[in-house]
Write an enzyme that holds these catalytic residues in place. Sequence first.
Site, PDB file in Angstrom:
ATOM      1  N   GLU A 119      -2.254  -6.736   7.818  1.00 53.00           N
ATOM      2  CA  GLU A 119      -0.732  -7.013   8.288  1.00 53.00           C
ATOM      3  C   GLU A 119      -0.803  -7.569   9.645  1.00 53.00           C
ATOM      4  O   GLU A 119      -1.716  -7.880  10.297  1.00 53.00           O
ATOM      5  CB  GLU A 119      -0.454  -5.261   8.582  1.00 53.00           C
ATOM      6  CG  GLU A 119       1.059  -5.227   8.819  1.00 53.00           C
ATOM      7  CD  GLU A 119       2.224  -5.898   8.090  1.00 53.00           C
ATOM      8  OE1 GLU A 119       2.010  -6.811   7.951  1.00 53.00           O
ATOM      9  OE2 GLU A 119       2.749  -4.985   7.492  1.00 53.00           O
TER      10      GLU A 119
ATOM     11  N   HIS B  50       0.995  -1.163   0.174  1.00 57.25           N
ATOM     12  CA  HIS B  50       0.010   0.106  -0.205  1.00 57.25           C
ATOM     13  C   HIS B  50       0.999   1.211  -0.025  1.00 57.25           C
ATOM     14  O   HIS B  50       2.030   1.199   0.234  1.00 57.25           O
ATOM     15  CB  HIS B  50      -0.921   0.160   1.198  1.00 57.25           C
ATOM     16  CG  HIS B  50      -0.219   0.086   2.585  1.00 57.25           C
ATOM     17  ND1 HIS B  50       0.528   1.189   3.130  1.00 57.25           N
ATOM     18  CD2 HIS B  50       0.193  -1.009   3.289  1.00 57.25           C
ATOM     19  CE1 HIS B  50       0.927   0.832   4.194  1.00 57.25           C
ATOM     20  NE2 HIS B  50       0.845  -0.486   4.368  1.00 57.25           N
TER      21      HIS B  50
END
Length: 221
Positions: A84, A11
């Site tokens: 994550e 990202h």
Amino acid sequence: MTARRVVVLRHGRTAHNHTRTWQGQLDVPLDEVGVLQAKVAAKALLDLEPTAIVSSDLRRASQTADALAGATGLPVILDHRLREIDAGRWEGLTTEQIVAAGDGDVLAGWRRGEDVAVGGVERPSDLGRRGGAALLEHADALDGGTLVVVAHGAVLRTGVLTLLGVEQGRWQGLGSLDNCAWGTLVPLRPWWRLLTWGLTAPGARAAAPPGAEVSAGSPAV
């Protein structure tokens, strides 16, 4: 039946990346630089002719995936397994705060590549199995074409290393991806093949406002 190629994309930048604050599974959006990075990366990835897009459901990843979806017209499939690493009590803290709280030895072990519970919760080996399973499942769902997976530095790195069949003691040989950097892989059996790693769009730095820092910061955050 499997994808011909898998692209893993980290990202864009967030305010936590910029201040080197651990995010883990905190749902932090892209900052101004991250939005620009996502647009530039999306334009560059058009050359790889994506046929499917999968993303972590955390906003910083899904926003980055949405930029590619807008450029390609493809839908984005969200998968919570691509979140994550769960950094537990470290989330929202800087490295200095983690050390001050008494977790300096655990943090140092993580940096050395030891299989420690990050923030008291998730180990890199568990993360690698989680991320690897998601990557494999989505790749196997395609009959050829290019799958783009948008997620986070640690889950992509450990997931890829797991699918490459690399022993965990050698995981330090592959660095983390910078914000909006990507790698390309060929999904084979029994192990995947890594073709490229750490690529970034040439215009990413030019797209950022003057004086803005566009690199990743720590792979842990």
